[in-house]
Design an enzyme around this catalytic site. Sequence first.
Site, PDB file in Angstrom:
ATOM      1  N   GLY A   1      14.127  -2.731   9.682  1.00 50.72           N
ATOM      2  CA  GLY A   1      14.178  -2.917  11.129  1.00 50.72           C
ATOM      3  C   GLY A   1      14.218  -4.394  11.449  1.00 50.72           C
ATOM      4  O   GLY A   1      15.140  -5.101  11.031  1.00 50.72           O
TER       5      GLY A   1
ATOM      6  N   ILE B   1       7.645   9.372  12.184  1.00 52.66           N
ATOM      7  CA  ILE B   1       6.680   9.454  11.078  1.00 52.66           C
ATOM      8  C   ILE B   1       5.262   9.805  11.558  1.00 52.66           C
ATOM      9  O   ILE B   1       4.481  10.387  10.818  1.00 52.66           O
ATOM     10  CB  ILE B   1       6.687   8.116  10.276  1.00 52.66           C
ATOM     11  CG1 ILE B   1       6.145   8.312   8.861  1.00 52.66           C
ATOM     12  CG2 ILE B   1       5.945   7.014  11.013  1.00 52.66           C
ATOM     13  CD1 ILE B   1       6.409   7.138   7.927  1.00 52.66           C
TER      14      ILE B   1
ATOM     15  N   ASN C   1       2.861  -6.038   9.166  1.00 55.66           N
ATOM     16  CA  ASN C   1       2.990  -7.477   8.892  1.00 55.66           C
ATOM     17  C   ASN C   1       1.681  -7.939   8.254  1.00 55.66           C
ATOM     18  O   ASN C   1       0.714  -7.187   8.189  1.00 55.66           O
ATOM     19  CB  ASN C   1       3.316  -8.261  10.164  1.00 55.66           C
ATOM     20  CG  ASN C   1       2.251  -8.092  11.221  1.00 55.66           C
ATOM     21  OD1 ASN C   1       1.097  -8.485  11.027  1.00 55.66           O
ATOM     22  ND2 ASN C   1       2.596  -7.455  12.332  1.00 55.66           N
TER      23      ASN C   1
ATOM     24  N   GLY D   1       8.062  -1.671  16.345  1.00 55.43           N
ATOM     25  CA  GLY D   1       8.678  -0.716  15.425  1.00 55.43           C
ATOM     26  C   GLY D   1       7.739   0.392  14.987  1.00 55.43           C
ATOM     27  O   GLY D   1       6.936   0.911  15.767  1.00 55.43           O
ATOM     28  N   VAL D   2       7.823   0.739  13.708  1.00 53.79           N
ATOM     29  CA  VAL D   2       7.033   1.846  13.194  1.00 53.79           C
ATOM     30  C   VAL D   2       5.530   1.495  13.214  1.00 53.79           C
ATOM     31  O   VAL D   2       4.688   2.360  13.435  1.00 53.79           O
ATOM     32  CB  VAL D   2       7.549   2.261  11.790  1.00 53.79           C
ATOM     33  CG1 VAL D   2       7.206   1.254  10.721  1.00 53.79           C
ATOM     34  CG2 VAL D   2       7.058   3.639  11.412  1.00 53.79           C
ATOM     35  N   ASP D   3       5.228   0.237  13.035  1.00 50.10           N
ATOM     36  CA  ASP D   3       3.843  -0.260  13.072  1.00 50.10           C
ATOM     37  C   ASP D   3       3.218   0.033  14.445  1.00 50.10           C
ATOM     38  O   ASP D   3       2.113   0.607  14.545  1.00 50.10           O
ATOM     39  CB  ASP D   3       3.877  -1.772  12.790  1.00 50.10           C
ATOM     40  CG  ASP D   3       2.518  -2.372  12.484  1.00 50.10           C
ATOM     41  OD1 ASP D   3       1.549  -1.609  12.334  1.00 50.10           O
ATOM     42  OD2 ASP D   3       2.433  -3.619  12.389  1.00 50.10           O
TER      43      ASP D   3
ATOM     44  N   TYR E   1      12.735  -6.829  10.191  1.00 54.67           N
ATOM     45  CA  TYR E   1      12.740  -7.729   9.031  1.00 54.67           C
ATOM     46  C   TYR E   1      14.127  -7.874   8.396  1.00 54.67           C
ATOM     47  O   TYR E   1      14.311  -8.708   7.507  1.00 54.67           O
ATOM     48  CB  TYR E   1      11.684  -7.299   8.000  1.00 54.67           C
ATOM     49  CG  TYR E   1      10.266  -7.765   8.335  1.00 54.67           C
ATOM     50  CD1 TYR E   1       9.993  -8.463   9.508  1.00 54.67           C
ATOM     51  CD2 TYR E   1       9.203  -7.534   7.457  1.00 54.67           C
ATOM     52  CE1 TYR E   1       8.703  -8.887   9.817  1.00 54.67           C
ATOM     53  CE2 TYR E   1       7.908  -7.974   7.758  1.00 54.67           C
ATOM     54  CZ  TYR E   1       7.664  -8.645   8.941  1.00 54.67           C
ATOM     55  OH  TYR E   1       6.385  -9.085   9.232  1.00 54.67           O
TER      56      TYR E   1
ATOM     57  N   SER F   1      11.200  -2.787   5.878  1.00 56.67           N
ATOM     58  CA  SER F   1      11.997  -4.014   6.044  1.00 56.67           C
ATOM     59  C   SER F   1      13.385  -3.790   6.647  1.00 56.67           C
ATOM     60  O   SER F   1      14.141  -4.749   6.798  1.00 56.67           O
ATOM     61  CB  SER F   1      12.167  -4.793   4.720  1.00 56.67           C
ATOM     62  OG  SER F   1      11.003  -5.510   4.406  1.00 56.67           O
TER      63      SER F   1
HETATM   64  N1  AR6 Z   1       9.152   6.831  12.578  1.00 56.46           N
HETATM   65  C1  AR6 Z   1       9.941   6.572  11.520  1.00 56.46           C
HETATM   66  N2  AR6 Z   1      10.664   5.430  11.392  1.00 56.46           N
HETATM   67  C2  AR6 Z   1      10.578   4.529  12.395  1.00 56.46           C
HETATM   68  C3  AR6 Z   1       9.762   4.728  13.541  1.00 56.46           C
HETATM   69  C4  AR6 Z   1       9.021   5.945  13.614  1.00 56.46           C
HETATM   70  N3  AR6 Z   1       8.225   6.228  14.650  1.00 56.46           N
HETATM   71  N4  AR6 Z   1       9.886   3.636  14.342  1.00 56.46           N
HETATM   72  C5  AR6 Z   1      10.762   2.795  13.744  1.00 56.46           C
HETATM   73  N5  AR6 Z   1      11.176   3.338  12.570  1.00 56.46           N
HETATM   74  P1  AR6 Z   1      10.444  -1.815  11.538  1.00 56.46           P
HETATM   75  P2  AR6 Z   1      10.235  -3.788   9.326  1.00 56.46           P
HETATM   76  C6  AR6 Z   1      12.128   2.785  11.578  1.00 56.46           C
HETATM   77  O1  AR6 Z   1      11.100  -2.845  12.400  1.00 56.46           O
HETATM   78  O2  AR6 Z   1      11.697  -4.049   9.358  1.00 56.46           O
HETATM   79  C7  AR6 Z   1       6.661  -4.668  13.064  1.00 56.46           C
HETATM   80  O3  AR6 Z   1       6.556  -5.390  14.247  1.00 56.46           O
HETATM   81  C8  AR6 Z   1      13.114   1.726  12.053  1.00 56.46           C
HETATM   82  O4  AR6 Z   1      14.213   2.334  12.711  1.00 56.46           O
HETATM   83  O5  AR6 Z   1       9.400  -0.971  12.137  1.00 56.46           O
HETATM   84  O6  AR6 Z   1       9.564  -3.595   8.008  1.00 56.46           O
HETATM   85  C9  AR6 Z   1       5.617  -5.060  12.026  1.00 56.46           C
HETATM   86  O7  AR6 Z   1       4.396  -5.441  12.620  1.00 56.46           O
HETATM   87  C10 AR6 Z   1      13.509   1.099  10.712  1.00 56.46           C
HETATM   88  O8  AR6 Z   1      14.508   1.898  10.063  1.00 56.46           O
HETATM   89  O9  AR6 Z   1       9.785  -2.508  10.216  1.00 56.46           O
HETATM   90  C11 AR6 Z   1       6.275  -6.217  11.338  1.00 56.46           C
HETATM   91  O10 AR6 Z   1       6.083  -7.426  12.048  1.00 56.46           O
HETATM   92  C12 AR6 Z   1      12.232   1.170   9.897  1.00 56.46           C
HETATM   93  O11 AR6 Z   1      11.372   2.105  10.589  1.00 56.46           O
HETATM   94  C13 AR6 Z   1       7.742  -5.856  11.357  1.00 56.46           C
HETATM   95  O12 AR6 Z   1       7.912  -4.952  12.449  1.00 56.46           O
HETATM   96  C14 AR6 Z   1      11.480  -0.144   9.755  1.00 56.46           C
HETATM   97  O13 AR6 Z   1      11.625  -0.906  10.949  1.00 56.46           O
HETATM   98  C15 AR6 Z   1       8.145  -5.128  10.096  1.00 56.46           C
HETATM   99  O14 AR6 Z   1       9.545  -4.983  10.090  1.00 56.46           O
END
Ligand code: AR6
Length: 176
Positions: free
Chosen positions: A127, A13, A26, A34-36, A129, A125
Amino acid sequence: MTRATIEVIEADITTLNVDAIVNAANETLLGGGGVDGAIHRAAGPDLLAACRALPEVRPNVRCPTGQARITPGFRLPAKYVIHTVGPVWEGGDEGEAELLANCYRESLRLAWEHDVRSIVFPAISCGVYGHPLTAAVALAVREVRGFLRRETTPGHVVFCCFGATVTAAYRRLLQN
Ligand code: AR6
């Protein structure tokens, strides 16, 4: 007349040149994994400073679950980052579906308020979460379709997926 469009892509992204990307953050808005983590790394330290400058609604909470906040994109190709906080999956009886729906509604509302007409969502949510993927994807598609149907101004909404499983789940529903 230009119509609203929805697209599914498999990509990082942080590479996308659009008006806004959505961050699955968060409640602190101070970064994470993750994406954050990827968004903060790509945007650079000014993003963290902008997040830190947002007012706390409770100690260490800048964005309660289900709400959204907007900042510039700084070094990202995207003009804005819309930070939203999805619910942690706790079995489904803790209002997770409504909170996740609010993430999509609030992000879109904030986007349209800022004249954003192209916006990209990650699978909020889905990943760490732990939200079940099929249910989260169905909800995301329903909320985006509903919003675009209600809005008179057209826009382009993209679901950006990481990995084949997530991509397939969106494609099954959207047929594209
Ligand atoms: N581009 C697109 N999608 C992505 C990328 C990227 N670069 N990286 C990961 N994803 P998550 P959550 C996908 O865990 O479940 C953080 O620590 C990933 O494969 O990032 O909402 C925050 O600070 C998954 O399908 O987010 C919070 O504490 C999706 O993005 C917590 O994680 C979401 O995964 C939020 O958890």
